[in-house]
Design a protein around this motif. Structure first.
Motif, PDB file in Angstrom:
ATOM      1  N   LEU A   1       1.210  -5.025  22.419  1.00 31.32           N
ATOM      2  CA  LEU A   1       2.099  -3.593  21.315  1.00 31.32           C
ATOM      3  C   LEU A   1       2.667  -4.876  20.701  1.00 31.32           C
ATOM      4  CD1 LEU A   1       3.615  -1.561  20.750  1.00 31.32           C
ATOM      5  CD2 LEU A   1       5.059  -2.571  22.548  1.00 31.32           C
ATOM      6  N   PHE A   2       3.101  -5.787  21.254  1.00 34.92           N
ATOM      7  CA  PHE A   2       3.811  -7.037  20.035  1.00 34.92           C
ATOM      8  C   PHE A   2       3.004  -7.584  19.369  1.00 34.92           C
ATOM      9  CE2 PHE A   2       8.449  -7.802  22.041  1.00 34.92           C
ATOM     10  CZ  PHE A   2       8.357  -6.298  22.711  1.00 34.92           C
ATOM     11  N   THR A   3       2.259  -8.026  19.196  1.00 33.69           N
ATOM     12  CA  THR A   3       1.314  -8.507  18.129  1.00 33.69           C
ATOM     13  C   THR A   3       0.224  -7.326  17.131  1.00 33.69           C
ATOM     14  OG1 THR A   3       0.754 -10.356  19.602  1.00 33.69           O
ATOM     15  CG2 THR A   3      -0.512 -10.365  17.598  1.00 33.69           C
ATOM     16  N   LEU A   4       0.401  -6.576  18.167  1.00 34.16           N
ATOM     17  CA  LEU A   4      -0.021  -5.106  16.934  1.00 34.16           C
ATOM     18  C   LEU A   4       0.862  -4.928  16.285  1.00 34.16           C
ATOM     19  CD1 LEU A   4      -1.153  -2.173  19.485  1.00 34.16           C
ATOM     20  CD2 LEU A   4      -2.076  -2.703  17.659  1.00 34.16           C
ATOM     21  N   SER A   5       2.215  -4.999  16.093  1.00 31.73           N
ATOM     22  CA  SER A   5       2.801  -4.931  15.295  1.00 31.73           C
ATOM     23  C   SER A   5       2.870  -5.563  14.114  1.00 31.73           C
ATOM     24  CB  SER A   5       4.626  -5.162  16.208  1.00 31.73           C
ATOM     25  OG  SER A   5       5.324  -4.681  15.131  1.00 31.73           O
ATOM     26  N   TYR A   6       2.960  -6.613  14.395  1.00 30.87           N
ATOM     27  CA  TYR A   6       2.591  -7.566  13.516  1.00 30.87           C
ATOM     28  C   TYR A   6       0.999  -7.278  12.399  1.00 30.87           C
ATOM     29  CZ  TYR A   6       6.240 -11.861  14.667  1.00 30.87           C
ATOM     30  OH  TYR A   6       6.789 -11.951  15.356  1.00 30.87           O
ATOM     31  N   THR A   7       0.117  -7.524  13.081  1.00 30.00           N
ATOM     32  CA  THR A   7      -1.067  -6.803  12.988  1.00 30.00           C
ATOM     33  C   THR A   7      -0.957  -5.653  11.825  1.00 30.00           C
ATOM     34  OG1 THR A   7      -2.082  -5.580  14.222  1.00 30.00           O
ATOM     35  CG2 THR A   7      -2.693  -8.278  14.119  1.00 30.00           C
ATOM     36  N   GLY A   8      -0.456  -4.459  11.856  1.00 30.50           N
ATOM     37  CA  GLY A   8      -0.529  -3.346  12.034  1.00 30.50           C
ATOM     38  C   GLY A   8      -1.734  -2.510  12.115  1.00 30.50           C
ATOM     39  N   VAL A   9      -2.320  -1.323  11.665  1.00 27.51           N
ATOM     40  CA  VAL A   9      -3.107  -0.770  12.132  1.00 27.51           C
ATOM     41  C   VAL A   9      -3.901  -0.479  10.269  1.00 27.51           C
ATOM     42  CG1 VAL A   9      -1.454   0.474  13.594  1.00 27.51           C
ATOM     43  CG2 VAL A   9      -2.178   1.783  11.322  1.00 27.51           C
ATOM     44  N   ASN A  10      -5.134   0.113  10.467  1.00 23.82           N
ATOM     45  CA  ASN A  10      -6.247   0.386   9.821  1.00 23.82           C
ATOM     46  C   ASN A  10      -5.886   2.015  10.143  1.00 23.82           C
ATOM     47  OD1 ASN A  10      -8.098   0.938   7.670  1.00 23.82           O
ATOM     48  ND2 ASN A  10      -9.976   0.164   9.018  1.00 23.82           N
ATOM     49  N   GLY A  11      -6.664   2.624  10.696  1.00 24.53           N
ATOM     50  CA  GLY A  11      -6.126   4.206  11.450  1.00 24.53           C
ATOM     51  C   GLY A  11      -5.253   3.881  11.638  1.00 24.53           C
ATOM     52  N   GLY A  12      -4.157   5.328  12.377  1.00 26.01           N
ATOM     53  CA  GLY A  12      -3.331   4.757  12.413  1.00 26.01           C
ATOM     54  C   GLY A  12      -3.495   5.321  13.821  1.00 26.01           C
ATOM     55  N   LEU A  13      -1.908   4.442  14.840  1.00 29.10           N
ATOM     56  CA  LEU A  13      -2.403   4.536  16.443  1.00 29.10           C
ATOM     57  C   LEU A  13      -0.754   4.841  16.716  1.00 29.10           C
ATOM     58  CD1 LEU A  13      -3.762   0.915  17.566  1.00 29.10           C
ATOM     59  CD2 LEU A  13      -2.322   2.003  19.308  1.00 29.10           C
ATOM     60  N   VAL A  14      -0.810   5.566  17.884  1.00 34.40           N
ATOM     61  CA  VAL A  14      -0.026   6.251  18.588  1.00 34.40           C
ATOM     62  C   VAL A  14       0.053   5.758  19.976  1.00 34.40           C
ATOM     63  CG1 VAL A  14       1.350   8.315  18.965  1.00 34.40           C
ATOM     64  CG2 VAL A  14       0.570   7.702  16.987  1.00 34.40           C
ATOM     65  N   MET A  15       1.524   5.083  20.520  1.00 34.78           N
ATOM     66  CA  MET A  15       1.245   4.853  21.916  1.00 34.78           C
ATOM     67  C   MET A  15       2.191   6.018  22.809  1.00 34.78           C
ATOM     68  SD  MET A  15       0.823   0.786  22.005  1.00 34.78           S
ATOM     69  CE  MET A  15       0.775   0.389  23.640  1.00 34.78           C
ATOM     70  N   ILE A  16       1.716   6.683  23.276  1.00 38.58           N
ATOM     71  CA  ILE A  16       2.725   7.416  23.796  1.00 38.58           C
ATOM     72  C   ILE A  16       2.863   7.253  25.464  1.00 38.58           C
ATOM     73  CG2 ILE A  16       2.896   9.788  25.246  1.00 38.58           C
ATOM     74  CD1 ILE A  16      -0.037   9.857  23.492  1.00 38.58           C
ATOM     75  N   VAL A  17       3.932   7.093  25.761  1.00 41.60           N
ATOM     76  CA  VAL A  17       4.861   6.051  27.041  1.00 41.60           C
ATOM     77  C   VAL A  17       6.013   7.131  27.428  1.00 41.60           C
ATOM     78  CG1 VAL A  17       6.799   5.101  25.257  1.00 41.60           C
ATOM     79  CG2 VAL A  17       6.413   4.699  27.613  1.00 41.60           C
ATOM     80  N   ALA A  18       5.641   7.696  28.873  1.00 42.91           N
ATOM     81  CA  ALA A  18       6.564   8.477  28.730  1.00 42.91           C
ATOM     82  C   ALA A  18       7.522   7.671  30.386  1.00 42.91           C
ATOM     83  CB  ALA A  18       5.223   9.448  30.316  1.00 42.91           C
ATOM     84  N   ASP A  19       8.672   7.845  29.941  1.00 45.41           N
ATOM     85  CA  ASP A  19       9.788   7.447  30.862  1.00 45.41           C
ATOM     86  C   ASP A  19       9.680   8.481  32.039  1.00 45.41           C
ATOM     87  OD1 ASP A  19       9.871   4.759  29.119  1.00 45.41           O
ATOM     88  OD2 ASP A  19      11.882   5.614  29.112  1.00 45.41           O
ATOM     89  N   ASP A  20      10.810   8.024  33.490  1.00 47.86           N
ATOM     90  CA  ASP A  20      10.684   8.799  34.824  1.00 47.86           C
ATOM     91  C   ASP A  20      11.822   8.846  35.071  1.00 47.86           C
ATOM     92  OD1 ASP A  20      10.981  10.536  37.005  1.00 47.86           O
ATOM     93  OD2 ASP A  20       9.576   8.541  37.693  1.00 47.86           O
ATOM     94  N   PRO A  21      13.228   9.012  34.377  1.00 46.87           N
ATOM     95  CA  PRO A  21      14.735   9.016  34.626  1.00 46.87           C
ATOM     96  C   PRO A  21      14.740   9.772  36.269  1.00 46.87           C
ATOM     97  CG  PRO A  21      14.405   9.613  31.956  1.00 46.87           C
ATOM     98  CD  PRO A  21      12.768   9.630  33.330  1.00 46.87           C
ATOM     99  N   ALA A  22      15.970   9.251  36.850  1.00 45.67           N
ATOM    100  CA  ALA A  22      15.875   9.661  38.404  1.00 45.67           C
ATOM    101  C   ALA A  22      14.545   9.592  38.997  1.00 45.67           C
ATOM    102  CB  ALA A  22      15.984  11.245  38.158  1.00 45.67           C
ATOM    103  N   MET A  23      13.683   8.697  38.788  1.00 43.34           N
ATOM    104  CA  MET A  23      12.066   8.139  39.423  1.00 43.34           C
ATOM    105  C   MET A  23      11.825   9.490  40.946  1.00 43.34           C
ATOM    106  SD  MET A  23      13.666   4.562  40.027  1.00 43.34           S
ATOM    107  CE  MET A  23      15.371   4.758  40.383  1.00 43.34           C
ATOM    108  N   HIS A  24      10.952  10.000  39.792  1.00 46.21           N
ATOM    109  CA  HIS A  24      10.584  11.333  40.689  1.00 46.21           C
ATOM    110  C   HIS A  24       9.291  10.595  41.054  1.00 46.21           C
ATOM    111  CE1 HIS A  24      13.022  13.998  39.705  1.00 46.21           C
ATOM    112  NE2 HIS A  24      13.254  13.943  37.408  1.00 46.21           N
ATOM    113  N   SER A  25       8.302   9.766  40.000  1.00 45.52           N
ATOM    114  CA  SER A  25       7.297   9.381  40.732  1.00 45.52           C
ATOM    115  C   SER A  25       7.332   8.107  40.581  1.00 45.52           C
ATOM    116  CB  SER A  25       6.408  10.650  40.825  1.00 45.52           C
ATOM    117  OG  SER A  25       5.337  10.025  41.237  1.00 45.52           O
TER     118      SER A  25
END
Lengths: 190, 578
Positions: free
Chosen positions: B85-109
């Motif tokens: 992720l940190f270096t992808l920020s520098y390179t940027g993209v050619n085709g669009g790139l999305v990273m989906i991240v799911a947080d878990d407040p209250a730590m259900h799992s």
């Protein structure tokens, strides 16, 4: 209209996801705004689980908190009591009269509070107990306990019987329609 | 047509509508269904990667070649994928790139409740945060527009209450996005110092442009409701605020949580008398607001711990709380437990009985830490059992080695256990590693992995042979046991921990919930023989209980694994009838 709040509670693996799916289908068919909040992952492994279903003209929060639930549909006796704090004063508890010992009871660290539903009644809560597991078994499959309980709740809702049956047909695989319709009737006519 | 959709299902739908060609992920609650459901669209190639770092790098490669790509993970998965992720920020993209991240407040799992917005800030990439399923779908599509317009990977932040809540979604058609041309571009994609030095100013400039975007984008909106109270919020907090206040307060709803707008916040703050910032977990928006010299009420009223609800908001604003009653009897807790017939049970009983120190890992088998087995000493993160036991044994020496093991599941071993085992072989401790091979990724709800022989679609695939793999790593002692066989388990474990050589024990039996696993008839208690000694309760099986001085088997749960039969010293538990 005021948003209606339903909680479906039980033990992980008892089939609350199908109950909420059915309810979600029915309520969207009725044209309501609906939100359903489920539990996946760790607590599904035999733990206490809760699903929230909310419907009305416009629903914001996906969850139900203390003193808000119009209905608590419980798959197990002490699970009904565990979430009783969420019930509105004039809300209704519909409970499968089945006891499933949690691990602290199995290993002797705690006692199962057998009379807890009577306690809730004594405090003025509306508690409708039903042997849903037995009725589901009579209908052909104990796994339809969830649908028996939905049938019981349908008694208290202003949605026609036919629409429930349609929602069941929309929610389960064709080979399971008959047993689930029968299970629904068992609860509805109890 | 409007349809009730899980947040994760809506994200998958968004990927489909956005013309995404490829999704690579590792399962993790509450993100798993995104990739599972994306895999049901034939137009999207989906796969389970061995871990989140691999998944993110697959997405990078696909983007480099010109396709819209994605990966999805839980919050701690982003720790694993943070390196690309940190270096992808520098390179940027050619085709669009999305990273989906799911947080878990209250730590259900989850093992912690880290706030993934810090990653967006740290990596200097945009992050969107939807507040319901419809927004989840629309924000996915906007994320691709941003990714391509600003030449950046984009993070989409979900949380448990959005990911696992269903709400209404209006679907649209897929807009096909053809795979673009690939041309070598060394200065953009080869991140050696000389090139990276030139890319860093681009990243800083991009953040300024994105801030400008944030000022005017539809994802950030003001809903005025009087001048008295103004609330800045995003995601699920927006829903709780609206639930309590309706249209009676003013709200600045942020759909983009990095970068945060400046002018829009200043203008909103100026339009209200008292400003609140309501956000779950860390005070990130609040700190930004305060850095602009604007006073607001935030974390002093709204905890950085756990998740909120409408009740949190009511209480903080001194509103009337709904009345309720509770039962007087103590209600015993009902923690999650290993299923009846779980193959892990017999193994954990053996470890517990012999008082063996056990470094644990992440998966269903973490439940071995609970009563009555108490079989686990540590759980940190994916793979930490195998790396950890090496450190534990290095300083503990031979005596420690002879009473210590670590346990890790097949999928977790593929994820990040292998490298730890390489270290054990290479830097030599006599560690005993137990791979709990139940032939599936269990806790997240049965996903295939590189050891199972099937891919995400259920089609046959190459299978890693664990025995061959650990031998190739340099482990000479490899044993396989059936965890349903208590004697075999005990003999092999005691032998391997005593051996002054590194070893791997593969405890192999498929998860009892897998469809192809046929249950045996439930076992029976012979009441005449049962002496009520409670030995059978020591394995903590939910199907075995004790009533009126005798053991009782719950026939609706029992799958006839016969582990309790082996526990019984008087032969009172008998095979069920076929």
């Amino acid at each position: 209209m005021e948003t209606v709040n339903v909680m479906i509670v039980g033990v992980g693996g008892q089939g609350s996801l199908l109950a909420s799916k059915l309810l979600g289908k029915l309520l969207t068919n009725e044209g309501y705004d609906v939100k359903v909040s489920e539990v996946h992952g760790m607590s599904q492994r035999g733990g206490s689980v809760v699903t929230y279903v909310r419907y009305g003209d416009k629903v914001y929060s996906p969850i139900v908190t203390e003193g808000e639930a119009d209905f608590i549909v419980s798959f197990e006796k002490i699970e009904a009591a565990r979430y009783a704090n969420c019930l509105k004063k004039d809300g209704k508890i519909i409970v499968n009269l089945q006891s499933i010992d949690p691990m602290p009871v199995i290993i002797g660290d705690a006692a199962y509070p057998e009379t807890v539903l009577d306690e809730l009644k004594a405090k003025g809560l509306f508690v409708d107990g039903i042997n849903a597991y037995e009725l589901a078994s009579q209908a052909g499959n104990g796994k339809s306990t969830n649908i028996v309980l939905m049938g019981r709740m349908a008694k208290y809702l202003d949605i026609s019987y036919d629409k429930w049956i349609q929602a069941i047909k929309d929610s389960v695989k064709p080979q399971f329609v008959d047993v689930n319709v029968k299970a629904f009737e068992m609860g509805y006519n109890y | 047509m409007k349809k009730l959709m899980l947040g994760n299902e809506a994200v998958a739908r968004g990927l489909y509508e956005a013309g995404v060609k490829i999704v690579s992920s590792y399962p993790g609650t509450p993100s798993t269904e995104i990739t599972e459901i994306a895999a049901t669209y034939d137009d999207i190639y989906c796969e389970w990667a061995p871990n989140e770092k691999v998944a993110a790098e697959v997405a990078f490669g696909a983007s480099l070649r010109g396709a819209r790509s994605a990966c999805a993970m839980k919050h701690v998965g982003l720790n694993v994928a943070a390196d690309p992720l940190f270096t992808l920020s520098y390179t940027g993209v050619n085709g669009g790139l999305v990273m989906i991240v799911a947080d878990d407040p209250a730590m259900h799992s989850s093992q912690n409740e880290q706030d993934s917005r810090h990653y967006a800030i740290g990596a200097k990439v945009p992050m969107l945060e939807p507040a319901d399923s419809m927004e989840a779908k629309e924000y996915v599509k906007e994320a691709y527009r941003i990714s391509e317009a600003f030449d950046t990977p984009v993070l989409l932040r979900m949380c448990t209450r959005i990911a696992h809540s269903q709400s209404m979604v209006e679907c649209a058609e897929r807009v096909e996005k053809e795979i673009g041309d690939y041309e070598k571009n060394a200065q953009k994609f080869i991140m050696v110092p000389a090139n990276a030095k030139k890319r860093h100013p681009f990243v800083e400039e991009r953040m300024q442009k994105l801030t400008e975007y944030a000022e005017h984008s539809f994802v950030n909106r003001v809903e005025m409701g009087g001048n008295e109270i103004g609330i800045i919020c995003s995601g699920t907090c927006y829903q709780y605020v609206k639930e309590v206040f309706g249209d009676s307060v003013s709200v600045l709803k942020l759909g983009m949580v990095n970068p945060l707008p400046v002018t829009a916040i200043k203008d909103f703050a100026a339009s209200v008398e008292q400003l609140y910032v309501i956000e779950e977990l860390d005070g990130i928006i609040e700190n930004h607001v305060k850095s602009l010299g604007i006073d607001c009420i935030g974390k002093e009223k709204f905890s950085p711990i756990g998740e909120f609800s409408q009740a949190t908001i009511r209480e903080a604003f001194g509103k009337e709380m709904p009345a309720f009653v509770t039962a007087d009897s103590a209600i015993p807790v009902r923690p999650p437990v290993m299923c009846a017939g779980c193959p892990h049970r017999g193994l954990f009983y053996t470890l517990s009985k012999n008082k063996i120190t056990t470094l644990g890992d992440i998966g269903c088998y973490t439940l071995g830490s609970a009563a009555p087995l108490f079989a686990i000493d540590s759980t940190l993160c994916m793979g930490a059992s195998v790396s950890g036991i090496h450190g534990f044994n290095k300083v503990g020496g031979k005596e420690t080695e002879k009473r210590t093991v670590c346990v890790i599941g097949d999928s977790t071993f593929m994820h990040s256990g292998m490298t730890g085992l390489v270290n054990i072989a290479y830097n030599s401790t006599n560690s005993t590693v137990i791979i709990l091979d139940n032939s599936i990724t269990g806790m997240t709800g049965h996903q295939q992995n590189p050891t199972t022989g099937y891919n995400i679609k259920g089609d046959p695939a190459a299978a890693v042979n664990l025995e061959d793999l650990v031998r190739a790593i340099g482990i000479k002692r490899v044993r396989v046991v059936d965890p349903y066989n208590l004697k075999e388990c005990e003999d092999v474990i005691l032998e391997e921990i005593a051996t002054e050589e590194p070893s791997v024990i593969i405890s192999r039996r498929p998860c009892v919930l897998l469809k192809y696993v046929k249950a045996n008839p439930p076992v029976k208690v012979n009441k005449d023989k049962c002496v009520g000694c409670k030995m059978c309760l020591k394995i903590g099986c939910p199907a075995v209980s004790y009533k009126d001085g005798k053991a009782v088997i719950d026939t609706s749960l029992c799958v006839g694994c016969e582990v309790c039969m082996q526990m019984c010293k008087v032969g009172a538990i008998e095979k069920g009838e076929v």
